[in-house]
Design a protein around this motif. Structure first.
Motif, PDB file in Angstrom:
ATOM      1  N   ILE A 131       0.836  -1.201   0.000  1.00  0.00           N
ATOM      2  CA  ILE A 131       0.000   0.000   0.000  1.00  0.00           C
ATOM      3  C   ILE A 131       0.870   1.250   0.000  1.00  0.00           C
ATOM      4  CG2 ILE A 131      -1.962   1.150   1.077  1.00  0.00           C
ATOM      5  CD1 ILE A 131      -2.461  -1.771   0.196  1.00  0.00           C
ATOM      6  N   LEU A 132       0.517   2.196  -0.863  1.00  0.00           N
ATOM      7  CA  LEU A 132       1.213   3.479  -0.957  1.00  0.00           C
ATOM      8  C   LEU A 132       0.474   4.537  -0.149  1.00  0.00           C
ATOM      9  CD1 LEU A 132       1.906   3.472  -4.807  1.00  0.00           C
ATOM     10  CD2 LEU A 132       3.630   3.262  -3.011  1.00  0.00           C
ATOM     11  N   TYR A 133       1.190   5.192   0.756  1.00  0.00           N
ATOM     12  CA  TYR A 133       0.640   6.297   1.539  1.00  0.00           C
ATOM     13  C   TYR A 133       1.232   7.610   1.004  1.00  0.00           C
ATOM     14  CZ  TYR A 133      -1.061   3.177   5.323  1.00  0.00           C
ATOM     15  OH  TYR A 133      -1.717   2.225   6.072  1.00  0.00           O
ATOM     16  N   PRO A 134       0.433   8.487   0.424  1.00  0.00           N
ATOM     17  CA  PRO A 134       0.955   9.788  -0.033  1.00  0.00           C
ATOM     18  C   PRO A 134       1.491  10.611   1.142  1.00  0.00           C
ATOM     19  CG  PRO A 134      -1.174   9.323  -1.041  1.00  0.00           C
ATOM     20  CD  PRO A 134      -0.984   8.305   0.046  1.00  0.00           C
ATOM     21  N   GLN A 135       2.710  11.180   0.972  1.00  0.00           N
ATOM     22  CA  GLN A 135       3.336  11.907   2.070  1.00  0.00           C
ATOM     23  C   GLN A 135       3.772  13.328   1.709  1.00  0.00           C
ATOM     24  OE1 GLN A 135       3.153  10.836   4.976  1.00  0.00           O
ATOM     25  NE2 GLN A 135       3.199   8.603   4.995  1.00  0.00           N
ATOM     26  N   ALA A 136       4.102  13.567   0.448  1.00  0.00           N
ATOM     27  CA  ALA A 136       4.563  14.911   0.043  1.00  0.00           C
ATOM     28  C   ALA A 136       4.205  15.142  -1.418  1.00  0.00           C
ATOM     29  CB  ALA A 136       6.069  15.056   0.247  1.00  0.00           C
ATOM     30  N   ARG A 169      10.417   5.318  10.059  1.00  0.00           N
ATOM     31  CA  ARG A 169      11.262   5.449  11.246  1.00  0.00           C
ATOM     32  C   ARG A 169      11.788   6.872  11.388  1.00  0.00           C
ATOM     33  NH1 ARG A 169      12.396   5.389  16.270  1.00  0.00           N
ATOM     34  NH2 ARG A 169      14.638   5.357  16.767  1.00  0.00           N
ATOM     35  N   ALA A 170      12.192   7.489  10.262  1.00  0.00           N
ATOM     36  CA  ALA A 170      12.674   8.868  10.305  1.00  0.00           C
ATOM     37  C   ALA A 170      11.581   9.809  10.797  1.00  0.00           C
ATOM     38  CB  ALA A 170      13.162   9.297   8.926  1.00  0.00           C
ATOM     39  N   ALA A 171      10.338   9.579  10.357  1.00  0.00           N
ATOM     40  CA  ALA A 171       9.226  10.431  10.785  1.00  0.00           C
ATOM     41  C   ALA A 171       9.009  10.332  12.289  1.00  0.00           C
ATOM     42  CB  ALA A 171       7.958  10.042  10.030  1.00  0.00           C
ATOM     43  N   GLU A 172       9.216   9.143  12.851  1.00  0.00           N
ATOM     44  CA  GLU A 172       9.105   8.970  14.303  1.00  0.00           C
ATOM     45  C   GLU A 172      10.144   9.823  15.030  1.00  0.00           C
ATOM     46  OE1 GLU A 172       9.363   4.974  15.703  1.00  0.00           O
ATOM     47  OE2 GLU A 172       7.774   4.239  14.389  1.00  0.00           O
ATOM     48  N   ILE A 173      11.378   9.763  14.542  1.00  0.00           N
ATOM     49  CA  ILE A 173      12.456  10.522  15.172  1.00  0.00           C
ATOM     50  C   ILE A 173      12.172  12.018  15.092  1.00  0.00           C
ATOM     51  CG2 ILE A 173      14.902  11.143  14.969  1.00  0.00           C
ATOM     52  CD1 ILE A 173      15.380   8.238  13.997  1.00  0.00           C
ATOM     53  N   ASN A 245      13.636  22.415  -2.685  1.00  0.00           N
ATOM     54  CA  ASN A 245      14.483  23.462  -2.127  1.00  0.00           C
ATOM     55  C   ASN A 245      15.940  23.268  -2.570  1.00  0.00           C
ATOM     56  OD1 ASN A 245      15.224  25.687  -0.617  1.00  0.00           O
ATOM     57  ND2 ASN A 245      15.354  24.553   1.311  1.00  0.00           N
ATOM     58  N   ILE A 246      16.162  23.286  -3.877  1.00  0.00           N
ATOM     59  CA  ILE A 246      17.516  23.132  -4.413  1.00  0.00           C
ATOM     60  C   ILE A 246      18.248  24.453  -4.260  1.00  0.00           C
ATOM     61  CG2 ILE A 246      16.762  23.667  -6.783  1.00  0.00           C
ATOM     62  CD1 ILE A 246      18.922  21.649  -7.738  1.00  0.00           C
ATOM     63  N   SER A 247      19.494  24.384  -3.784  1.00  0.00           N
ATOM     64  CA  SER A 247      20.224  25.609  -3.487  1.00  0.00           C
ATOM     65  C   SER A 247      21.434  25.840  -4.376  1.00  0.00           C
ATOM     66  CB  SER A 247      20.671  25.603  -2.013  1.00  0.00           C
ATOM     67  OG  SER A 247      21.338  24.398  -1.693  1.00  0.00           O
ATOM     68  N   GLY A 248      21.778  24.874  -5.216  1.00  0.00           N
ATOM     69  CA  GLY A 248      22.899  25.078  -6.117  1.00  0.00           C
ATOM     70  C   GLY A 248      23.300  23.812  -6.836  1.00  0.00           C
ATOM     71  N   THR A 249      24.265  23.952  -7.747  1.00  0.00           N
ATOM     72  CA  THR A 249      24.783  22.810  -8.504  1.00  0.00           C
ATOM     73  C   THR A 249      26.171  23.146  -9.016  1.00  0.00           C
ATOM     74  OG1 THR A 249      24.314  21.284 -10.333  1.00  0.00           O
ATOM     75  CG2 THR A 249      23.772  23.592 -10.686  1.00  0.00           C
ATOM     76  N   ASN A 250      26.978  22.126  -9.286  1.00  0.00           N
ATOM     77  CA  ASN A 250      28.313  22.356  -9.845  1.00  0.00           C
ATOM     78  C   ASN A 250      28.879  21.077 -10.446  1.00  0.00           C
ATOM     79  OD1 ASN A 250      28.750  22.031  -6.613  1.00  0.00           O
ATOM     80  ND2 ASN A 250      30.418  21.026  -7.708  1.00  0.00           N
ATOM     81  N   SER A 265      16.848  22.301   4.761  1.00  0.00           N
ATOM     82  CA  SER A 265      15.530  21.683   4.917  1.00  0.00           C
ATOM     83  C   SER A 265      15.371  21.224   6.359  1.00  0.00           C
ATOM     84  CB  SER A 265      15.382  20.484   3.976  1.00  0.00           C
ATOM     85  OG  SER A 265      15.601  20.861   2.635  1.00  0.00           O
ATOM     86  N   VAL A 266      14.169  21.278   6.848  1.00  0.00           N
ATOM     87  CA  VAL A 266      13.906  20.937   8.251  1.00  0.00           C
ATOM     88  C   VAL A 266      13.352  19.517   8.350  1.00  0.00           C
ATOM     89  CG1 VAL A 266      12.642  21.542  10.338  1.00  0.00           C
ATOM     90  CG2 VAL A 266      13.450  23.347   8.811  1.00  0.00           C
ATOM     91  N   GLY A 267      13.998  18.695   9.163  1.00  0.00           N
ATOM     92  CA  GLY A 267      13.475  17.376   9.483  1.00  0.00           C
ATOM     93  C   GLY A 267      13.225  16.470   8.297  1.00  0.00           C
ATOM     94  N   ILE A 268      12.057  15.847   8.283  1.00  0.00           N
ATOM     95  CA  ILE A 268      11.709  14.840   7.287  1.00  0.00           C
ATOM     96  C   ILE A 268      11.662  15.419   5.879  1.00  0.00           C
ATOM     97  CG2 ILE A 268       9.202  15.155   7.387  1.00  0.00           C
ATOM     98  CD1 ILE A 268      11.013  11.761   7.372  1.00  0.00           C
ATOM     99  N   GLU A 269      11.484  16.728   5.781  1.00  0.00           N
ATOM    100  CA  GLU A 269      11.422  17.399   4.486  1.00  0.00           C
ATOM    101  C   GLU A 269      12.692  17.177   3.667  1.00  0.00           C
ATOM    102  OE1 GLU A 269      12.099  21.875   3.810  1.00  0.00           O
ATOM    103  OE2 GLU A 269       9.914  21.712   3.940  1.00  0.00           O
TER     104      GLU A 269
END
Length: 416
Positions: A131-136, A169-173, A245-250, A265-269
């Motif tokens: 089962i797929l749960y939409p998250q973002a 697990r990451a979301a729990e933390i 939230n891409i901040s650069g490339t090289n 980015s903050v946390g799970i994001e």
């Protein structure tokens, strides 16, 4: 009739004269190619593809380009949602599409879905439903309009996370009260290597041979130094369009290797944004006819590997006196070095050799402005007495949910 998506000249592999591949294309075969261009530069949709169409014997031209660019918004409220998840290897991205009755703004508005887990190495054939749960949600730069990309995680029908679901697990933390109060920031530097399709050799390298030694390629410019810039730039814009939230490339040290950065980015994001950015890169290289690899050491020998350096700070680290908090965090990281290394990517031992700007995988070290350490602290952080640390150990194929969650757990929740 056939149709070809045409990459720029930089994306086309240069074949040696007389090779089988080169000789299979004759001037006669290329004559029917017709370039379809937008009239007067008008742009009807945010998603545009340059398509070459082969003209058939009766003079008709393939109209796939028009359908690819078709904006259905004036005719229906329905949108296309591309559900994206991580497959059984833990690094492969999978996706499939479904129609949603109207535009949505939050994952909770989307239905759960399922797929055949026996075909992705995530479930047995006799009980294959996952089962797929939409998250973002992110905007879809390929289809444009109100269409969306949906990052999902994976569960059994009973609602238990399957073993490859590291997001749960990451979301729990990140939902723990102590972690929330520390507002953990992440800046992730994703390195990757582009390979020629049929030979699986880095883009721009002579087939079966080597370019000149490393030195002129890092952040370089020029046809003999920069291989794959079009892909990097296309990916950069696609990420911005999607809301990543891409901040650069090289360009990176090894020719044919590139890097993009996501954060802060903050946390799970952080994990959601990296996975979506990886998906976009897979799709763009697919269109360009180039192979993407996240192997941490794609070419053996005197060539840099590919990492995923992870910059990290907490609220306490960013405030006055934060350098002492950083030192305590580094102490905790040193005590759990083996646990972190085991979770930092497959094949990382081929990269972490103590050479090519890496520390040895067998020992933990830290230093100020030292890229040969496990943990690097910047000069500004030392000078200001606050800031962030950089974990240089994660491999390019690491799971960002695992790495970010483990960093927060070790430095905030875990006590030696």
């Amino acid at each position: 009739m056939a149709q070809i998506l045409a990459p720029s000249a930089q994306w086309q592999m240069r074949l040696p004269k007389g090779s089988i591949e080169a000789s299979s294309f004759t001037p006669k075969m290329w004559k029917p190619l017709v370039l379809k261009q937008n009239k007067k530069g008008a742009i009807r949709s945010s998603a545009k593809f340059r398509v070459f169409a082969l003209q058939s014997s009766d003079g008709t031209i393939n109209r796939v380009e028009q359908l690819l660019n078709l904006d259905v918004t004036p005719y229906t409220d329905k949108i296309i949602a591309e559900y994206i998840w991580i497959g059984g290897t833990g690094i492969d991205v999978r996706s499939k599409s479904r129609t949603i009755s109207k535009p949505v703004e939050h994952p909770s508005e989307l239905p759960k879905w399922n797929y055949d887990g026996s075909s992705t190495g995530q479930a047995p054939g006799e009980d294959s439903e996952v089962i797929l749960y939409p998250q973002a949600i992110f905007k879809d730069p390929f289809r444009g309009g109100n269409n969306i990309l949906v990052i999902c995680d994976t569960y059994t029908p009973a609602g238990e996370p399957i073993p490859t679901n590291k997001r749960a697990r990451a979301a729990e933390i990140f939902s723990h009260t102590k972690v929330v109060s520390e507002v953990p920031w992440f800046g992730i530097e994703q390195e990757y290597t582009l390979l020629q399709t049929n030979v699986k050799w880095p883009l721009g390298w002579p087939v079966g041979g080597y370019p000149g030694p490393q030195g002129p390629y890092y952040c370089g410019a020029g046809a003999d130094k920069s291989f794959g810039r079009d892909i990097s730039d296309a990916h950069y814009k696609a990420c911005l369009y999607a809301g990543i939230n891409i901040s650069g490339t090289n360009g990176e040290v090894m020719p044919g290797q590139w890097e993009f950065q996501v954060g802060p980015s903050v946390g799970i994001e952080a994990g959601d944004h990296i996975w979506c950015a990886r998906y976009l890169l897979e799709r763009i290289t697919e269109q360009a006819g180039v192979v993407l690899t996240l192997d941490p050491k794609p070419i053996e020998g005197d060539w840099n590997g590919a990492g995923c350096h992870t910059n990290y700070s907490t609220k306490s680290m960013r405030e006055d006196g934060g350098f002492e908090v950083i030192k305590k965090a580094i102490h905790n990281l040193s005590l759990r070095h083996k646990e972190h290394i085991s979770a930092y990517g497959e094949g990382n031992e081929r990269r972490l050799t103590g050479k090519h700007e890496t520390a040895s995988i067998d020992s933990f070290s830290w230093g100020v402005a030292n890229r040969g350490c496990s943990i690097r602290v910047g000069r500004e952080t030392e000078k200001n007495g606050k800031g962030y640390l950089e974990d240089r150990r994660p491999a390019s194929n690491m799971d960002p949910y695992v790495v970010t969650g483990l960093l927060a757990e070790t430095t905030i929740l875990w006590e030696p």
